[in-house]
Design a protein around this motif. Structure first.
Motif: not given
Length: 666
Positions: A75-83, A251-269
């Motif tokens: 998802a590239m933005n909030q609208d795509e995430f909401a969809a 706060g991404r710029a202050t992290l000691p490692f590179w990230i390129d987004g967030m991963v969202v998962k349904l918690d119930d495996v």
């Protein structure tokens, strides 16, 4: 139209091969995503859009994944995430959100608690066996891995990371980004620099394929308890997930490692798994990408610099633009493969952004005027005029980087000395001073005494001769205006150098710039063969060239390579000694007054690697598992009845929380 589609598809295939099978990407993420979006518009069913990873190269042994490794929809933005939330019916479901580490995926296989195999993602079905390298990773548990108190047999999925501090050690010139460089290091046949890599675990399966927990949150807790580092995460509803995304993005710029987004998962495996997959991408998970903050500007010129390895690095000069709160007028073009892939030329209007919020890079070309000037590949070194060429890469082919092949190139000399200064934290000698000390014709003012004219840096060892002629340093002319360095600055510089005249073996050997032999690697070898590599003579004796000894020292693949490099540097080492450098005995950690040993488990307010670094900076040691002699087990709840906590107490180890750990450090 069809030719355009296939051209885009070919670009994507080539970019995939470079991304997964080399240490240098052809395209940055934003440009790659733009290509895929364009192909998705023109041919939504194209086979390239269904591909996961890339076919493994022919360099390493192949290994089939017991559990296929897929990828994630984006998802590239909030609208795509909401969809996605709406389409999946997750409005009232609990979600687990974690930082999407920007690295390379690996599957770790364990048998009765012992690491027996590590395999890269490859194409999701077949990857490359990198077990020997994985055993050297900083935080990859190799023995005594337990899940819920029992020796673990099964599979761990993780991301291979090159943390920012280790990126600087591996690539001081920042020729490659940490993601691609980390992928390349992980796949090196000789294991060079593998000790700089870390892993971040996020999923675990028992040998029958069942996941180890019923929720994503419980799985992460169990992984941490087993000794694995996990990505910072939260559990909550849809609103909590987006808030964590926004907080992390800010706060991404202050992290000691590179990230390129967030991963969202349904918690119930189980519920997540029941939703199935689409093109090897689980429907119950999604990656929310961070937008690349870009700015339009015009490329006016390209400047070539040469790093300490001889790599010729093209840097674009642009009309200044505001990016991330700062004015930017330079951006890396990386190499000529990237220049050709972008089809960039002087005069083009481009979009630049900050890769990992650190290094400005070109994302894409917007317009190409008729009078554009091509960026030609140099036929000679821009510094010394010597020959240039490409080196062999890990696959045995040509590297994408162009190198100066002249061993006496001044840029290599300043780079080598600069690396030595940075490694030992010798302050006061910046680029301007170093250039003046090394370049022919510099360092002489008309009124200087003739005797001072002989002082010149021809190697890092010459730093220790500057005290013999302080007048030379005082009168050193800096910059175009030839302003003298001055007595005060000269005195401080000499003081900094003299403070590093007595060095331990890890400090000395690890600062020589020998590929694969940093300070930590020297210390690890000494620990692996106690008493057998404690003197400089031991290191120059040729021991590491023997297969049996190299294996015992923990460097079975690169021992002979390191030995050859030490022999090649023998005259430089002798030069250091002749100039008065003293190698002092390395104090064992147990001999350092007040030194303690720590093991970290469970959740913490900061990444576990940061806690480890804090402890080691104070002279303490950090262990990966609970065992005899461990002083402290640091955990969220010191009163826990977990198997690890019970084992620690039975061995006399004190269980403490994070606040108590900080108190001990002082």
């Amino acid at each position: 139209m069809n030719s355009n589609i296939e051209e885009i598809a070919a670009q994507i295939r080539n970019a995939d091969l470079a991304y997964y099978n080399s240490d240098s990407a052809m395209l940055e993420d934003a440009a790659y995503d733009a290509l895929k979006d364009r192909l998705r518009q023109l041919a939504p069913g194209h086979d390239v859009l269904k591909v996961v990873g890339a076919v493994p190269s022919e360099m390493l042994a192949k290994a089939k994944h017991a559990i296929p490794m897929g990828s994630l929809d984006k998802a590239m933005n909030q609208d795509e995430f909401a969809a996605w939330i709406r389409n999946m019916g997750f409005q009232n479901q609990m979600l687990t959100v974690s930082m999407k580490m920007d690295g390379g995926s690996v599957a770790l296989e364990y048998l009765n608690g012992r690491l027996i195999r590590a395999v890269t993602r490859g194409d999701g079905l077949i990857g490359e066996d990198i077990t020997a390298n994985a055993r050297q990773f900083q935080n990859c548990p190799g023995e005594d891995v337990k899940i819920a108190g029992s020796p673990f047999t099964g599979f761990i999925r993780a991301e291979i990371m090159l943390l920012n501090e280790d990126w600087k050690k591996a690539d001081p010139d920042f020729v490659s980004n940490p993601r691609n460089l980390g992928n390349g290091i992980a796949r090196r046949k000789n294991g060079e620099q593998a000790e700089l890599l870390s892993i971040c675990a996020f999923r675990a399966h028992f040998e029958d394929g069942d996941v180890i927990a019923g929720t994503e949150a419980d799985m992460l807790v169990l992984l941490e308890a087993a000794g694995f580092t996990v990505s910072p995460w939260r559990r909550g509803n849809v609103g909590d997930a987006w808030r964590f995304y926004e907080e992390t993005r800010a706060g991404r710029a202050t992290l000691p490692f590179w990230i390129d987004g967030m991963v969202v998962k349904l918690d119930d495996v189980p519920a997540q798994i029941s939703l199935g997959e689409r093109d090897q991408r689980p429907k119950g998970q999604i990656a929310i990408k961070f937008p690349a903050e870009g700015a339009r500007t015009v490329l006016r010129a390209v400047e070539l610099t040469v790093g300490h390895t001889g790599a010729i690095i093209p840097t674009g000069k642009f009309d200044p633009v505001q990016l991330g709160g700062t004015s930017v007028s330079n951006a890396l073009l990386c190499n000529w493969e990237v220049i050709r892939a972008l089809d960039i030329a002087i005069g083009d209007t481009v979009v630049i952004y900050k890769a990992g919020d650190i290094i400005p890079k070109v994302m894409q070309v917007v317009t190409r005027p008729e009078n554009r000037i091509p960026v030609s590949e140099p036929s000679a070194c821009p510094v010394c005029g010597g020959p240039v060429g490409r080196k062999k890469n890990v696959q045995g082919g040509e590297s994408v980087m162009l190198y100066c092949l002249n061993d006496n190139c001044p840029a290599k000399l300043t780079g080598k000395i600069g690396r030595y200064l940075r490694s030992l934290n010798i302050l006061g000698i910046g680029d301007e001073v170093l250039d003046a000390l090394c370049k022919p014709g510099e360092g002489i003012l008309p009124d200087m005494d003739a005797g001072s004219r002989s002082v010149k840096l021809k190697s890092p060892a010459d730093l220790y001769t500057l005290k013999d002629d302080p007048e030379f340093l005082e009168c050193l002319p800096l910059g175009d205006k030839k302003i003298r360095l001055g007595a005060n600055r000269a005195r401080k510089i000499i003081g900094e150098i003299e403070a590093k005249r007595e060095l331990t073996l890890p400090e000395f050997l690890g600062s020589l710039g020998i590929d694969g032999l940093g300070k930590r690697r020297v210390a690890l070898i000494q620990e692996a063969v106690p008493g057998r590599m404690d003197t400089l003579d031991d290191w120059l004796s040729g021991k590491l060239g023997g297969a049996e000894f190299a294996g015992a020292a923990g460097v079975p693949n690169i021992g002979p390579v390191l030995n050859e490099a030490l022999v090649a540097n023998k005259s430089l080492i002798q030069e250091f000694l002749a100039n008065g450098v003293v190698i002092k005995a390395t104090a064992k950690k147990s001999e350092i007054p007040g030194a303690k040993s720590f093991c970290f488990t469970g959740a913490s307010s900061v990444p576990r690697l940061q806690l480890k670094a804090m402890a080691e900076a104070k002279g303490h040691s950090v262990k990966d598992s609970v065992g005899k002699g461990l002083d402290y087990l640091v955990m969220a709840d010191p009163h826990s009845t977990s198997s690890k906590a019970v084992k620690a107490r039975n061995l006399g180890t004190k269980c403490i929380n994070e606040a108590e750990f900080y108190t001990i450090l002082g």
